[in-house]
Design a protein around this motif. Structure first.
Motif, PDB file in Angstrom:
ATOM      1  N   ILE A 191     -47.838 -20.878  27.946  1.00  0.00           N
ATOM      2  CA  ILE A 191     -46.778 -21.307  27.184  1.00  0.00           C
ATOM      3  C   ILE A 191     -47.280 -22.568  26.445  1.00  0.00           C
ATOM      4  O   ILE A 191     -47.865 -23.157  25.448  1.00  0.00           O
ATOM      5  CB  ILE A 191     -45.560 -21.911  27.424  1.00  0.00           C
ATOM      6  N   ALA A 192     -48.216 -23.623  27.307  1.00  0.00           N
ATOM      7  CA  ALA A 192     -49.450 -24.833  26.711  1.00  0.00           C
ATOM      8  C   ALA A 192     -50.426 -24.037  26.680  1.00  0.00           C
ATOM      9  O   ALA A 192     -50.474 -24.699  24.961  1.00  0.00           O
ATOM     10  CB  ALA A 192     -49.966 -25.397  27.626  1.00  0.00           C
ATOM     11  N   LYS A 193     -50.748 -22.821  26.159  1.00  0.00           N
ATOM     12  CA  LYS A 193     -51.717 -22.290  25.292  1.00  0.00           C
ATOM     13  C   LYS A 193     -51.301 -21.884  23.834  1.00  0.00           C
ATOM     14  O   LYS A 193     -52.165 -22.416  23.042  1.00  0.00           O
ATOM     15  CB  LYS A 193     -52.127 -20.733  25.732  1.00  0.00           C
ATOM     16  N   GLU A 194     -49.838 -21.202  24.236  1.00  0.00           N
ATOM     17  CA  GLU A 194     -49.690 -21.068  23.023  1.00  0.00           C
ATOM     18  C   GLU A 194     -49.053 -21.814  22.014  1.00  0.00           C
ATOM     19  O   GLU A 194     -49.135 -21.797  20.496  1.00  0.00           O
ATOM     20  CB  GLU A 194     -48.001 -20.012  23.252  1.00  0.00           C
ATOM     21  N   PHE A 195     -49.021 -23.188  22.820  1.00  0.00           N
ATOM     22  CA  PHE A 195     -48.410 -23.950  21.776  1.00  0.00           C
ATOM     23  C   PHE A 195     -49.283 -25.073  21.343  1.00  0.00           C
ATOM     24  O   PHE A 195     -49.001 -24.657  20.188  1.00  0.00           O
ATOM     25  CB  PHE A 195     -47.764 -25.811  22.618  1.00  0.00           C
ATOM     26  N   VAL A 196     -50.716 -24.680  21.198  1.00  0.00           N
ATOM     27  CA  VAL A 196     -51.433 -25.620  21.162  1.00  0.00           C
ATOM     28  C   VAL A 196     -52.736 -24.670  19.970  1.00  0.00           C
ATOM     29  O   VAL A 196     -52.437 -25.143  19.239  1.00  0.00           O
ATOM     30  CB  VAL A 196     -53.269 -25.752  21.695  1.00  0.00           C
ATOM     31  N   VAL A 262     -49.029 -29.444  27.775  1.00  0.00           N
ATOM     32  CA  VAL A 262     -50.170 -29.125  27.621  1.00  0.00           C
ATOM     33  C   VAL A 262     -50.665 -30.133  28.797  1.00  0.00           C
ATOM     34  O   VAL A 262     -52.193 -29.505  28.719  1.00  0.00           O
ATOM     35  CB  VAL A 262     -50.330 -29.136  25.839  1.00  0.00           C
ATOM     36  N   ALA A 263     -50.559 -31.883  28.389  1.00  0.00           N
ATOM     37  CA  ALA A 263     -51.653 -32.458  29.832  1.00  0.00           C
ATOM     38  C   ALA A 263     -51.573 -31.996  31.149  1.00  0.00           C
ATOM     39  O   ALA A 263     -52.547 -32.074  30.561  1.00  0.00           O
ATOM     40  CB  ALA A 263     -50.521 -33.810  29.130  1.00  0.00           C
ATOM     41  N   ASN A 268     -59.204 -30.762  28.069  1.00  0.00           N
ATOM     42  CA  ASN A 268     -59.562 -30.818  26.632  1.00  0.00           C
ATOM     43  C   ASN A 268     -60.209 -29.689  26.369  1.00  0.00           C
ATOM     44  O   ASN A 268     -60.582 -29.584  25.406  1.00  0.00           O
ATOM     45  CB  ASN A 268     -59.873 -31.918  26.538  1.00  0.00           C
ATOM     46  N   GLU A 269     -61.778 -29.718  27.366  1.00  0.00           N
ATOM     47  CA  GLU A 269     -62.312 -27.909  27.122  1.00  0.00           C
ATOM     48  C   GLU A 269     -61.649 -26.953  26.909  1.00  0.00           C
ATOM     49  O   GLU A 269     -62.286 -26.450  25.964  1.00  0.00           O
ATOM     50  CB  GLU A 269     -63.374 -27.662  27.845  1.00  0.00           C
ATOM     51  N   SER A 270     -60.670 -26.685  27.687  1.00  0.00           N
ATOM     52  CA  SER A 270     -59.368 -25.235  27.376  1.00  0.00           C
ATOM     53  C   SER A 270     -58.993 -25.706  25.481  1.00  0.00           C
ATOM     54  O   SER A 270     -58.805 -24.590  25.148  1.00  0.00           O
ATOM     55  CB  SER A 270     -58.977 -24.955  27.981  1.00  0.00           C
TER      56      SER A 270
END
Length: 352
Positions: A191-196, A262-263, A268-270
């Motif tokens: 979910i974090a990846k998709e939000f980014v 996300v945090a 940060n690299e991802s």
């Protein structure tokens, strides 16, 4: 991605922009125009309405409309015809198997849409579509979503009436409140990846006001996991506001739990890698839809979509953000958007 502002980023009320002839010609060329027989104004003539409550007896801010008997018959027929055009070939062969279960009117927000519930009497399945006042900035938002996002979208325009298909999913605010905490670490990371990626996509294509209730979370069950996608469902704020933060979902207070997720889940690299991936994918879609995209941008360049003050503010912020001085010479929002997308295409097309 962990800095968050409140939602005092938006203007008090965005005006509705008329659909000009060049955009009408574009819509006709790409089969977005339709000769429907019921308009938004026709549906406003309801005789009465009752409040619609959700499963927890909360007011949904929708009301269910009722029409006089002498109008209801032709309204039902016309609404079923619209459904047939939107989802089939428009030949009306399936109308006998369709029923209009509800016509709901939203009392909240700028667009005040009607939501139509259509049920197939053969299998009792149902779906929705929306009827709204046509607004050129919203139409540009829908078409850009179709061209530049991973998702296709159906809509039709006739005169000053806009028909949109329903985008199924869990509203973002409901997902955050009821589902996010119960997700396991793998799901929260995805979910974090998709939000980014969603955040980056909105920024690049200048789609604003993605507060949690303006997008949906779509879970897809695979054999060994659940994956998630995030889709915008409101396109009213396409290329209108002057502040760049309006186009970045991370800066709305309703999205704080998503930002914190996300945090918690990504380094940060991802985050930077996922941003680059999304820019590369948009660059690829831009290349693959060049003819249609250029036709749309020509319409936007000849259209009035915001105030001079907001245009000047956004040009300055984008120039500072990207370092691209080409924004300085943009005369309208169409040109600003094209410059932003061309910046992405130039810098990321080799990574697509």
């Amino acid at each position: 991605m962990n800095d968050v502002e409140d939602d005092k980023l938006l203007s008090r009320k965005k005006p509705t922009f008329p659909v000009h002839q060049k955009l009408k010609d574009y819509l006709k060329r790409y089969n977005r125009e339709s000769n429907i027989t019921v308009s938004y104004d026709d549906l406003l003539r309801f005789q009465g309405a009752i409040t619609v409550y959700d499963k927890n007896e909360n007011d949904t801010l929708w009301v269910r409309c009722y029409y006089p008997d002498h109008e209801r018959e032709h309204i039902d027929r016309d609404l079923k015809h619209i459904y047939d055009i939107l989802h089939s070939d428009g030949r009306d062969k399936s109308l006998d198997f369709l029923n209009v279960d509800a016509v709901d009117y939203c009392t909240f927000g700028n667009t005040k849409p009607f939501r139509i519930k259509i049920r197939n009497v053969l299998n009792d399945g149902h779906t929705y579509f929306y009827i709204k006042k046509a607004d050129s900035s919203r139409i540009y938002g829908l078409e850009l979503e179709h061209l530049l996002s991973p998702h296709r979208i159906n809509f039709l325009v006739h005169g000053d009436t806009l028909i949109e298909e329903h985008i199924a999913g869990i509203p973002g605010d409901e997902f955050i409140e009821d589902y996010l905490e119960s997700c396991d670490h793998q799901e929260r990371t995805q979910i974090a990846k998709e939000f980014v990626k969603f955040n980056e996509r909105c920024l690049i294509r200048l789609l604003g006001d993605m507060r949690a209730y303006n997008y949906v979370i779509i879970p897809t069950h695979d054999f060994d996991r659940v994956s998630y996608a995030i889709r915008a469902i409101d396109f009213d704020q396409q290329s209108y506001e002057g502040r760049l933060k309006v186009y970045r979902p991370q800066f709305f207070k309703e999205n704080v739990p998503m930002v914190m997720n996300v945090a918690d889940c990504l380094k940060n690299e991802s985050i930077e890698q996922y941003k680059k991936e999304e820019r590369a994918l948009i660059a690829k879609r831009l290349i693959n839809t060049q003819s249609r995209y250029k036709a749309l941008i020509r319409c936007m360049r000849s259209d009035y979509l915001t105030s001079t003050v907001k245009l000047k503010e956004l040009k300055k912020e984008l120039m500072n953000f990207t370092g691209d001085v080409k924004f300085k010479n943009c005369r309208n929002m169409g040109s600003v958007l094209n410059t932003a997308l061309e910046f992405v295409r130039r810098n990321y097309s080799n990574e697509a």
